[in-house]
Design a protein around this motif. Structure first.
Motif, PDB file in Angstrom:
ATOM      1  N   LEU A 105       0.829  -1.205   0.000  1.00  0.00           N
ATOM      2  CA  LEU A 105       0.000   0.000   0.000  1.00  0.00           C
ATOM      3  C   LEU A 105       0.864   1.254   0.000  1.00  0.00           C
ATOM      4  O   LEU A 105       0.561   2.234  -0.684  1.00  0.00           O
ATOM      5  N   LEU A 163      -5.100   5.568  -0.449  1.00  0.00           N
ATOM      6  CA  LEU A 163      -4.020   4.586  -0.291  1.00  0.00           C
ATOM      7  C   LEU A 163      -3.118   4.953   0.873  1.00  0.00           C
ATOM      8  O   LEU A 163      -2.698   4.083   1.646  1.00  0.00           O
ATOM      9  N   ASN A 164      -2.835   6.231   1.015  1.00  0.00           N
ATOM     10  CA  ASN A 164      -2.018   6.677   2.137  1.00  0.00           C
ATOM     11  C   ASN A 164      -2.649   6.303   3.470  1.00  0.00           C
ATOM     12  O   ASN A 164      -1.961   5.867   4.391  1.00  0.00           O
ATOM     13  N   SER A 199      -2.375   2.620   4.117  1.00  0.00           N
ATOM     14  CA  SER A 199      -1.025   2.053   4.183  1.00  0.00           C
ATOM     15  C   SER A 199      -0.308   2.298   5.497  1.00  0.00           C
ATOM     16  O   SER A 199       0.812   2.796   5.525  1.00  0.00           O
ATOM     17  N   GLU A 212      -4.479   8.679  -4.149  1.00  0.00           N
ATOM     18  CA  GLU A 212      -3.276   8.737  -3.324  1.00  0.00           C
ATOM     19  C   GLU A 212      -3.661   8.858  -1.855  1.00  0.00           C
ATOM     20  O   GLU A 212      -3.099   8.176  -0.990  1.00  0.00           O
ATOM     21  N   SER A 259       0.787   4.225  -2.789  1.00  0.00           N
ATOM     22  CA  SER A 259       0.201   5.482  -2.336  1.00  0.00           C
ATOM     23  C   SER A 259       1.071   6.694  -2.583  1.00  0.00           C
ATOM     24  O   SER A 259       1.354   7.466  -1.670  1.00  0.00           O
TER      25      SER A 259
END
Lengths: 98, 98
Positions: free
Chosen positions: A17, B17-18, B21, B14, A21
């Motif tokens: 991830l 996903l950030n 993650s 983004e 990301s």
DNA sequence: TGCATATATGAAAAACTATTCATATAATAA
DNA sequence: TTATTATATGAATAGTTTTTCATATATGCA
């Protein structure tokens, strides 16, 4: 409803991830999603500096998300497998479908 | 084979996903994947400090990945929707299937 | 060989994020 | 009211990552 994965699996998930990301890397992955492209093609399509693209390609390479093929002075990059596209699609849907 | 999304969409991707993650947040999401749980339950299951769990729940809240319900002094958290589970599943498969 | 082009990389700078610590708020019960 | 329990939060720290800059390597061509 999934169960809590092991720490090792969670770690690997976090890692994948993390790699996905990033704005620049997302763009790169999309750029090569239909067909392989050379670094200079990617640089042009992504609109980032050559150095940055090269650094980020290295990150993607290290995580085995892309494959490479050398031809003369050019290096062609492609997505390593369809899992990557599946991931991009799920994220895309989550973002657009609501 | 998807097309390059717009900058706005890429930015949202983004961001999602950030948020996904992170080791602690992954654990939290799995902890509440079957049913809602109170913060203290999550703290116990995840094995992190109360402060950290609370901070990370805030991150998940801000991104609308979880919903909350207050009952007395307890606050119950649940996953906001099934997109989140779909995302976790795709990542899990990518990590385990090879 | 020397030159031009394509790609990679080390190091520094800039930006960001997870975690901890201390403390605040809120609800309940005695 | 005071004490207790549950949750939230601001500030600081510690660690990481993205990006840039300068430069190196590699290939092909004249």
């Amino acid at each position: 409803m999934p169960n809590m994965p092991s720490e090792v699996i969670l770690d690997e998930m976090e890692n994948l991830l993390n790699i996905a990301s990033d704005f620049t890397r997302l763009k790169i992955m999309y750029a090569i999603s239909e067909r392989e492209k050379s670094v200079s093609d990617i640089v042009e399509e992504v609109g980032a500096s050559q150095s940055l693209v090269s650094h980020q390609l290295k990150v993607l390479r290290k995580a085995n998300l892309v494959s490479t093929r050398k031809e003369g002075t050019r290096v062609y990059y492609a997505l390593a497998d369809d899992h990557v596209i599946a991931l991009l699609n799920v994220v895309y849907e989550h973002v657009t479908e609501e």
